[in-house]
Design an enzyme around this catalytic site. Structure first.
Site, PDB file in Angstrom:
ATOM      1  N   HIS A   1      39.395  22.545   8.931  1.00 34.58           N
ATOM      2  CA  HIS A   1      39.195  22.787  10.443  1.00 34.58           C
ATOM      3  C   HIS A   1      38.320  23.511  10.972  1.00 34.58           C
ATOM      4  O   HIS A   1      38.033  24.825  10.419  1.00 34.58           O
ATOM      5  CB  HIS A   1      40.663  23.010  10.814  1.00 34.58           C
ATOM      6  CG  HIS A   1      40.670  23.325  12.382  1.00 34.58           C
ATOM      7  ND1 HIS A   1      40.914  22.375  13.340  1.00 34.58           N
ATOM      8  CD2 HIS A   1      40.752  24.326  13.071  1.00 34.58           C
ATOM      9  CE1 HIS A   1      40.810  22.701  14.484  1.00 34.58           C
ATOM     10  NE2 HIS A   1      40.755  23.981  14.722  1.00 34.58           N
TER      11      HIS A   1
ATOM     12  N   GLY B   1       0.728  -1.295   0.131  1.00 39.68           N
ATOM     13  CA  GLY B   1      -0.139  -0.015  -0.045  1.00 39.68           C
ATOM     14  C   GLY B   1       0.761   1.355   0.089  1.00 39.68           C
ATOM     15  O   GLY B   1       0.381   2.402   0.041  1.00 39.68           O
TER      16      GLY B   1
ATOM     17  N   VAL C   1      22.374  -4.834  15.143  1.00 38.70           N
ATOM     18  CA  VAL C   1      21.974  -3.634  14.831  1.00 38.70           C
ATOM     19  C   VAL C   1      20.494  -3.251  15.382  1.00 38.70           C
ATOM     20  O   VAL C   1      20.557  -1.845  15.933  1.00 38.70           O
ATOM     21  CB  VAL C   1      22.059  -3.390  13.226  1.00 38.70           C
ATOM     22  CG1 VAL C   1      22.021  -2.000  12.798  1.00 38.70           C
ATOM     23  CG2 VAL C   1      23.235  -4.075  12.766  1.00 38.70           C
TER      24      VAL C   1
ATOM     25  N   VAL D   1      18.631 -17.453  24.836  1.00 36.71           N
ATOM     26  CA  VAL D   1      17.209 -17.168  25.391  1.00 36.71           C
ATOM     27  C   VAL D   1      16.459 -18.568  25.002  1.00 36.71           C
ATOM     28  O   VAL D   1      16.433 -19.231  24.044  1.00 36.71           O
ATOM     29  CB  VAL D   1      16.262 -16.049  24.808  1.00 36.71           C
ATOM     30  CG1 VAL D   1      14.758 -16.081  25.177  1.00 36.71           C
ATOM     31  CG2 VAL D   1      16.864 -14.758  25.153  1.00 36.71           C
TER      32      VAL D   1
HETATM   33  P1  NAI Z   1      21.827  -9.207  13.559  1.00 39.71           P
HETATM   34  O1  NAI Z   1      22.077 -10.307  12.739  1.00 39.71           O
HETATM   35  O2  NAI Z   1      22.322  -7.737  13.156  1.00 39.71           O
HETATM   36  O3  NAI Z   1      22.046  -9.432  15.194  1.00 39.71           O
HETATM   37  C1  NAI Z   1      21.288 -10.385  15.702  1.00 39.71           C
HETATM   38  C2  NAI Z   1      21.765 -10.955  16.959  1.00 39.71           C
HETATM   39  O4  NAI Z   1      20.924 -12.066  17.482  1.00 39.71           O
HETATM   40  C3  NAI Z   1      23.145 -11.668  16.819  1.00 39.71           C
HETATM   41  O5  NAI Z   1      24.019 -10.943  17.647  1.00 39.71           O
HETATM   42  C4  NAI Z   1      22.885 -13.094  17.202  1.00 39.71           C
HETATM   43  O6  NAI Z   1      23.962 -13.893  17.882  1.00 39.71           O
HETATM   44  C5  NAI Z   1      21.818 -12.941  18.356  1.00 39.71           C
HETATM   45  N1  NAI Z   1      20.847 -13.977  18.449  1.00 39.71           N
HETATM   46  C6  NAI Z   1      20.394 -14.957  17.738  1.00 39.71           C
HETATM   47  N2  NAI Z   1      19.627 -15.885  18.290  1.00 39.71           N
HETATM   48  C7  NAI Z   1      19.923 -15.573  19.862  1.00 39.71           C
HETATM   49  C8  NAI Z   1      19.106 -16.372  20.793  1.00 39.71           C
HETATM   50  N3  NAI Z   1      18.364 -17.325  20.878  1.00 39.71           N
HETATM   51  N4  NAI Z   1      19.409 -15.345  21.970  1.00 39.71           N
HETATM   52  C9  NAI Z   1      20.003 -14.502  21.988  1.00 39.71           C
HETATM   53  N5  NAI Z   1      20.802 -13.834  21.069  1.00 39.71           N
HETATM   54  C10 NAI Z   1      20.503 -14.354  19.703  1.00 39.71           C
HETATM   55  O7  NAI Z   1      20.099  -8.873  13.194  1.00 39.71           O
HETATM   56  P2  NAI Z   1      19.152  -7.783  13.451  1.00 39.71           P
HETATM   57  O8  NAI Z   1      19.631  -6.671  14.650  1.00 39.71           O
HETATM   58  O9  NAI Z   1      17.941  -8.304  13.776  1.00 39.71           O
HETATM   59  O10 NAI Z   1      19.172  -7.057  12.253  1.00 39.71           O
HETATM   60  C11 NAI Z   1      18.510  -7.769  10.952  1.00 39.71           C
HETATM   61  C12 NAI Z   1      19.094  -7.210   9.863  1.00 39.71           C
HETATM   62  O11 NAI Z   1      18.627  -5.895   9.493  1.00 39.71           O
HETATM   63  C13 NAI Z   1      20.653  -7.195   9.752  1.00 39.71           C
HETATM   64  O12 NAI Z   1      21.125  -7.833   8.541  1.00 39.71           O
HETATM   65  C14 NAI Z   1      21.026  -5.675   9.770  1.00 39.71           C
HETATM   66  O13 NAI Z   1      22.230  -5.459   8.954  1.00 39.71           O
HETATM   67  C15 NAI Z   1      19.748  -5.102   9.327  1.00 39.71           C
HETATM   68  N6  NAI Z   1      19.533  -3.488   9.638  1.00 39.71           N
HETATM   69  C16 NAI Z   1      20.516  -2.686   9.395  1.00 39.71           C
HETATM   70  C17 NAI Z   1      20.412  -1.623  10.139  1.00 39.71           C
HETATM   71  C18 NAI Z   1      21.466  -0.453   9.718  1.00 39.71           C
HETATM   72  O14 NAI Z   1      22.437  -0.480   8.651  1.00 39.71           O
HETATM   73  N7  NAI Z   1      21.836   0.364  10.545  1.00 39.71           N
HETATM   74  C19 NAI Z   1      19.371  -1.266  11.171  1.00 39.71           C
HETATM   75  C20 NAI Z   1      18.407  -2.309  11.371  1.00 39.71           C
HETATM   76  C21 NAI Z   1      18.496  -3.622  10.652  1.00 39.71           C
END
Ligand code: NAI
Length: 461
Positions: A440, A36, A179, A233
């Protein structure tokens, strides 16, 4: 029903950019989008709304913590969540409307609905089947929860639900120190929530240069974040008054529990290909990802894929670059993406950014390298703005001086990194950065100082 040179399925940063570029190159193009609004996850429930909230809450933090030092008296700073969310909604709308305008300007047909590839060259949307000489799949990704956790987007939320929370939770438990967890944890931490991050690995932000990750965690801890590292978790129990999050410490298997009002599941995202008909079409997939060749073409001729549904980092700008490149390719030109120079940014305060190789990767490759570091404490502008936490870390080839990677934690890190991106794209050495005059007083002087540290030494350290 219409005939197109190209039908792009998905109107996110990958898809809409691809459609606009293709139209600019003379292809009769349509973009199919079912949510949408154009803009995908990024504009609707991701990058842009989260940045609106990050900016607002960063100002709140400034007002509470730095105004006094700066000589500004603002005794009763408070938050109007309704207004903060109204701003977020306005920003989303003006951005998504902007893309519709760009579609009209570039003569891209916006087909509203969910697309299915019924056979090569045919895309069905609702009751209409459109002929497409080429099809680009740009359907993005969706949050990947844990199988034993039922997300309700009210108390147990993904990033999508977190961006809709209008009541600040007292206790927020974030599952995943990546992230999303750290950006949204920052938003609610600044609004007053007690934030605990439970991370499976022994350090937050996997893949990031270890030294930067450690410093980042320390800075966030000072801001009030609590971390449970090396902890998996195992379940979330939903009681009427609260949530109980159970986790196991990996080193000794000990079991723990923590209470929460809201749980944010931020354990990664998975490619979204539902309803596209890829299985029937015989498109090769691997762990949910659409496999392509170097020209983003799948094993089915004329069907391409870009962005989060394909391999590589799930980043809007990676998808955009692929979108432009595949459009060039389809138009008979040469499309190219340099995967070695894709920056990553975390929009916390301070920001964190990186490009190229980490020190750990260089060690693993057995490559001879040099490290040049400069702290923002030595940067006049950072001190004046009360943002002198963090540092710039540059990595260069020991023999040639060629810049191989940059890792920045500090003010405007997300902007500073691009000087290095351009440099790396052009094969710059640290001496090239040193020779470039930097205005600067700017934060960017810290980048030049880190490059100086790779040679005869920084001036202000
Ligand atoms: P992520 O892959 O960055 O982090 C997920 C984290 O969860 C990892 O550190 C992992 O070890 C942990 N994890 C997995 N299973 C778990 C469990 N059972 N218990 C505890 N910890 C656990 O994924 P995230 O933060 O969800 O982001 C998803 C995607 O979105 C990424 O590819 C990211 O690059 C993208 N993104 C990028 C942003 C940016 O460029 N600023 C902003 C938001 C998202």
């Amino acid at each position: 029903m219409a005939d197109y040179d190209l039908v792009v399925i998905g109107g996110g940063p990958g898809g809409y950019v691809c459609a606009i570029r293709a139209a600019q190159l003379g292809l009769k193009t349509a973009c199919v989008e079912g949510r949408g609004a154009l803009g995908g996850t990024c504009l609707n429930v991701g990058c842009i709304p989260s940045k609106a909230l990050l900016h607002a809450t960063e100002l709140l933090h400034e007002a509470k913590h730095n105004f006094d030092t700066l000589g500004i008296i603002a005794e009763s700073v408070s938050v109007d969540m309704k207004k903060m969310y109204a701003h977020k909604i306005n920003v989303i709308k003006s951005n998504t409307d902007g893309i519709e305008f760009l579609f009209k300007k570039n003569k891209v047909d916006y087909i509203k609905g969910w697309g299915e590839i019924v056979e090569p060259g045919k895309v069905k949307v609702g009751d209409d089947v459109h002929n497409a000489k080429n099809i680009v799949i740009a359907t993005g990704s969706e949050p990947a929860s844990l199988p034993f956790i039922e997300v309700d987007e009210e108390r147990i939320v993904t990033s999508t639900g977190a961006l809709e929370l209008t009541k600040i939770p007292k206790k927020l438990v974030v599952i995943g120190g990546g992230v999303i967890g750290l950006e949204l944890g920052s938003v609610f931490g600044r609004l007053g929530a007690e934030v605990t991050v439970i991370e499976f690995l022994d350090e937050i932000t996997p893949g990031m240069d270890k030294e930067v990750a450690k410093s980042f965690r320390r800075i966030l801890s000072k801001q009030g974040f609590k971390f449970q590292l090396g902890a998996a978790v195992t379940g979330v129990e939903k009681l009427k008054s609260k949530l109980k999050v159970a986790y196991k410490k990996r080193k000794d298997d000990s079991e723990h529990q923590i209470d929460a009002d809201v749980v944010l599941v931020a354990t990664g995202r998975r490619p979204y290909t539902e309803g596209l008909g890829l299985e029937a079409l015989g498109v090769t997939m691997d762990r949910g990802l659409v496999m392509t060749d170097a020209a983003w073409q799948t094993n089915v001729a004329g069907v391409y894929a870009i962005g989060d549904v394909t391999e590589g980092p799930m980043l809007a700008h990676k998808a955009e670059d692929e979108g432009m490149a595949v459009a060039e390719q389809i138009a008979g030109r040469h499309g190219h993406v340099n995967y070695a120079v894709i920056p990553g940014v975390i929009y916390t305060a301070p920001e964190v950014s990186s490009v190229g190789l980490t020190e750990e990767a260089l060690k693993e490759q057995g490559r001879a390298y040099k490290v040049g570091k400069f702290p923002f404490m030595g940067n006049g502008r950072a001190k004046a703005n009360l943002v002198s936490e963090g540092f710039v870390k540059l990595l260069s080839d020991k023999e040639t001086g060629q810049v191989l990677g940059a890792h920045i934690i500090g003010p405007a890190a997300g902007d500073l990194i691009h000087e290095i991106c351009v440099g790396m794209e052009m094969g710059a050495t640290s001496a090239d950065i040193v020779k470039t005059c930097h205005a600067h007083p700017t934060f960017s002087e810290a980048v030049r100082e880190a490059a100086l540290a790779l040679g005869d030494g920084a001036i202000h350290a």
